[in-house]
Design a protein around this motif. Structure first.
Motif, PDB file in Angstrom:
ATOM      1  N   GLY A 283     -10.136  -0.670  -3.850  1.00 51.89           N
ATOM      2  CA  GLY A 283     -10.700  -1.538  -4.808  1.00 51.89           C
ATOM      3  C   GLY A 283     -10.940  -0.891  -6.275  1.00 51.89           C
ATOM      4  N   ASP A 284     -10.795   0.034  -6.904  1.00 53.23           N
ATOM      5  CA  ASP A 284     -11.528   0.672  -8.053  1.00 53.23           C
ATOM      6  C   ASP A 284     -10.644   0.021  -8.996  1.00 53.23           C
ATOM      7  OD1 ASP A 284     -11.685   1.953 -10.234  1.00 53.23           O
ATOM      8  OD2 ASP A 284     -11.679   4.096  -9.358  1.00 53.23           O
ATOM      9  N   PRO A 285     -11.256  -0.830  -9.688  1.00 54.77           N
ATOM     10  CA  PRO A 285     -10.687  -1.769 -10.878  1.00 54.77           C
ATOM     11  C   PRO A 285      -9.909  -0.962 -11.928  1.00 54.77           C
ATOM     12  CG  PRO A 285     -12.785  -1.754 -11.152  1.00 54.77           C
ATOM     13  CD  PRO A 285     -12.732  -1.082 -10.022  1.00 54.77           C
ATOM     14  N   ARG A 286     -10.200   0.360 -12.130  1.00 52.14           N
ATOM     15  CA  ARG A 286      -9.624   1.180 -13.261  1.00 52.14           C
ATOM     16  C   ARG A 286      -7.992   1.531 -12.976  1.00 52.14           C
ATOM     17  NH1 ARG A 286     -13.564   5.951 -13.257  1.00 52.14           N
ATOM     18  NH2 ARG A 286     -13.320   5.582 -11.062  1.00 52.14           N
ATOM     19  N   ILE A 287      -7.751   1.622 -11.318  1.00 50.40           N
ATOM     20  CA  ILE A 287      -6.647   1.785 -10.967  1.00 50.40           C
ATOM     21  C   ILE A 287      -5.784   0.731 -10.222  1.00 50.40           C
ATOM     22  CG2 ILE A 287      -5.485   3.489  -9.139  1.00 50.40           C
ATOM     23  CD1 ILE A 287      -7.465   5.363  -9.298  1.00 50.40           C
ATOM     24  N   PHE A 288      -6.598  -0.273  -9.719  1.00 50.74           N
ATOM     25  CA  PHE A 288      -6.266  -1.363  -8.855  1.00 50.74           C
ATOM     26  C   PHE A 288      -6.863  -2.899  -9.762  1.00 50.74           C
ATOM     27  CE2 PHE A 288      -5.957  -4.741  -5.629  1.00 50.74           C
ATOM     28  CZ  PHE A 288      -4.665  -4.528  -5.163  1.00 50.74           C
ATOM     29  N   PRO A 289      -6.016  -3.214 -10.921  1.00 48.94           N
ATOM     30  CA  PRO A 289      -6.832  -4.182 -11.584  1.00 48.94           C
ATOM     31  C   PRO A 289      -6.803  -5.584 -10.978  1.00 48.94           C
ATOM     32  CG  PRO A 289      -5.158  -2.859 -12.887  1.00 48.94           C
ATOM     33  CD  PRO A 289      -4.861  -2.448 -11.278  1.00 48.94           C
ATOM     34  N   LEU A 290      -5.894  -5.693  -9.893  1.00 45.64           N
ATOM     35  CA  LEU A 290      -5.842  -7.130  -9.325  1.00 45.64           C
ATOM     36  C   LEU A 290      -7.097  -7.076  -8.156  1.00 45.64           C
ATOM     37  CD1 LEU A 290      -2.038  -6.775  -8.470  1.00 45.64           C
ATOM     38  CD2 LEU A 290      -3.081  -8.473  -9.846  1.00 45.64           C
ATOM     39  N   PRO A 291      -7.359  -8.423  -7.986  1.00 46.59           N
ATOM     40  CA  PRO A 291      -8.474  -8.815  -7.007  1.00 46.59           C
ATOM     41  C   PRO A 291      -8.124  -8.328  -5.506  1.00 46.59           C
ATOM     42  CG  PRO A 291      -8.052 -10.617  -8.336  1.00 46.59           C
ATOM     43  CD  PRO A 291      -6.809  -9.638  -8.591  1.00 46.59           C
ATOM     44  N   PRO A 292      -8.914  -7.329  -4.900  1.00 47.15           N
ATOM     45  CA  PRO A 292      -8.413  -6.820  -3.716  1.00 47.15           C
ATOM     46  C   PRO A 292      -8.499  -8.025  -2.641  1.00 47.15           C
ATOM     47  CG  PRO A 292     -10.642  -6.091  -4.173  1.00 47.15           C
ATOM     48  CD  PRO A 292     -10.199  -6.612  -5.516  1.00 47.15           C
ATOM     49  N   LEU A 293      -8.010  -7.690  -1.463  1.00 46.85           N
ATOM     50  CA  LEU A 293      -8.322  -8.585  -0.488  1.00 46.85           C
ATOM     51  C   LEU A 293      -9.627  -8.871  -0.075  1.00 46.85           C
ATOM     52  CD1 LEU A 293      -5.663  -7.151   2.203  1.00 46.85           C
ATOM     53  CD2 LEU A 293      -5.438  -9.306   1.058  1.00 46.85           C
TER      54      LEU A 293
END
Length: 335
Positions: A283-293
């Motif tokens: 869930g790192d927003p720098r790599i995964f910008p979408l809202p995680p589960l």
């Protein structure tokens, strides 16, 4: 007969190549054909994910193709051998693809049971539908916190809202249809709200991005059931928008991915899906910008749309036609 089949195959390949994509980008360089990802998700949200995958995968490249949810489903069904991975916000259409045998199993994945279906479809985000307002237009109005508040506001100020309310055209948008049918199942308030939006001449849209653009320009002052992740990203970048999750419950969808059963590069496709799910878990927003589960407890308490066969109920032809007729009667009103 063989010649006819060959001609049909050539024609379908040409149609795929000539598709008028909403966006098309190639990431990385490779001496092998690129991994082809067919997606309804804006490229800006997926670029960091793809770049991280390429950084950990020698000699990898990715062709990322963006289309609307309904067109995406139709295109993939016509030529599943043209794509390695499908990503869509229309959970019901994705589940039907998996149920109809269009997806390949990805095993040995550490992922919550409630966020996958038979190892063939994997959810990787948790994204609510939101009420989105033009902040300036609500300077002198009560900010609604619920669907009922929104109904009352439009009834009290019909001239203010006339022609300046937006929502999905559920006849064109797979995600819009999903949100609408789930709302209707959950509360009768949805139909009252839809009728009131019809009375003030609601504008109908194919996608959240267009609604957000018109909210920022002032052409709209309110939009209903906008994809919250897109709206929140825009609201954080400027003060033009106000994003509200209905207090009684936000209808929350999970974006899903599958590997094509006819994928040109199935092993690399499965590696990408595993990488995507790992990034979601971190869930790192720098790599995964979408809202995680959401966590399992949040999943149970939110009104999150579940990955189960009931999701396909409104894809039945007769049920869909009946729902569309009722929706048109409510929102397409002619004086």
């Amino acid at each position: 007969m063989r010649y006819l089949v060959f001609l049909v195959a050539i024609l379908m390949s040409s149609l795929v190549a000539a598709q008028n994509w909403e966006d098309r980008q190639v990431f990385g360089t490779s001496d092998m054909p690129p991994l082809r990802i067919l997606s309804s998700t804006d490229t800006s949200f997926f670029a960091p994910i793809i770049e991280d995958f390429i950084a950990t995968s020698p000699n990898a490249s990715v062709e990322y193709l963006v289309a609307g949810t309904v067109g995406l489903d139709q295109l993939f069904r016509a030529r599943p051998d043209q794509f390695d991975i499908v990503i869509s916000s229309a959970m019901d259409l994705q589940l039907k693809l998996a149920n109809d045998g269009f997806s390949s199993a990805v095993v040995n994945v550490d992922h919550p049971e409630w966020a996958q279906w038979h190892n063939r479809l994997f959810a990787f985000t948790s994204e609510p539908a939101a009420i989105v307002l033009n902040r300036q237009a609500f300077n002198d109005l009560l900010v609604p916190s619920s669907r009922q508040d929104l109904i009352q506001l439009m009834r009290d100020h019909p001239k203010r809202f006339q022609g300046r309310v937006g929502t999905y055209d559920v006849r064109q948008s797979g995600l819009g249809y999903l949100f609408a049918t789930q709302d209707a199942r959950a509360t009768e308030t949805y139909w009252r709200l839809t009728e009131v939006m019809g009375r003030v001449g609601a504008k109908l849209y194919c996608c959240s991005g267009q609604m957000i653009d018109d909210l920022r320009s002032g052409d709209l002052i309110m939009a209903y059931n906008v994809l919250g992740s897109y709206a929140q990203a825009e609201a954080e970048a400027s003060d033009d928008l106000m994003v509200i999750l209905p207090s009684e419950f936000p209808t929350t969808m999970m974006r899903t991915t599958l590997v094509s059963v006819a994928a040109p590069d199935p092993q690399r496709a499965k590696s990408f899906v595993r990488h995507l799910l790992k990034l979601q878990a971190v869930g790192d927003p720098r790599i995964f910008p979408l809202p995680p589960l959401a966590g399992s407890q949040d999943y149970q308490t939110q009104r999150t749309i579940g990955l189960d066969p009931a999701l396909m109920t409104y894809l039945d032809k007769m049920k869909r036609e009946a729902f569309i007729r009722e929706w048109e009667d409510a929102i397409v009103q002619v004086d």
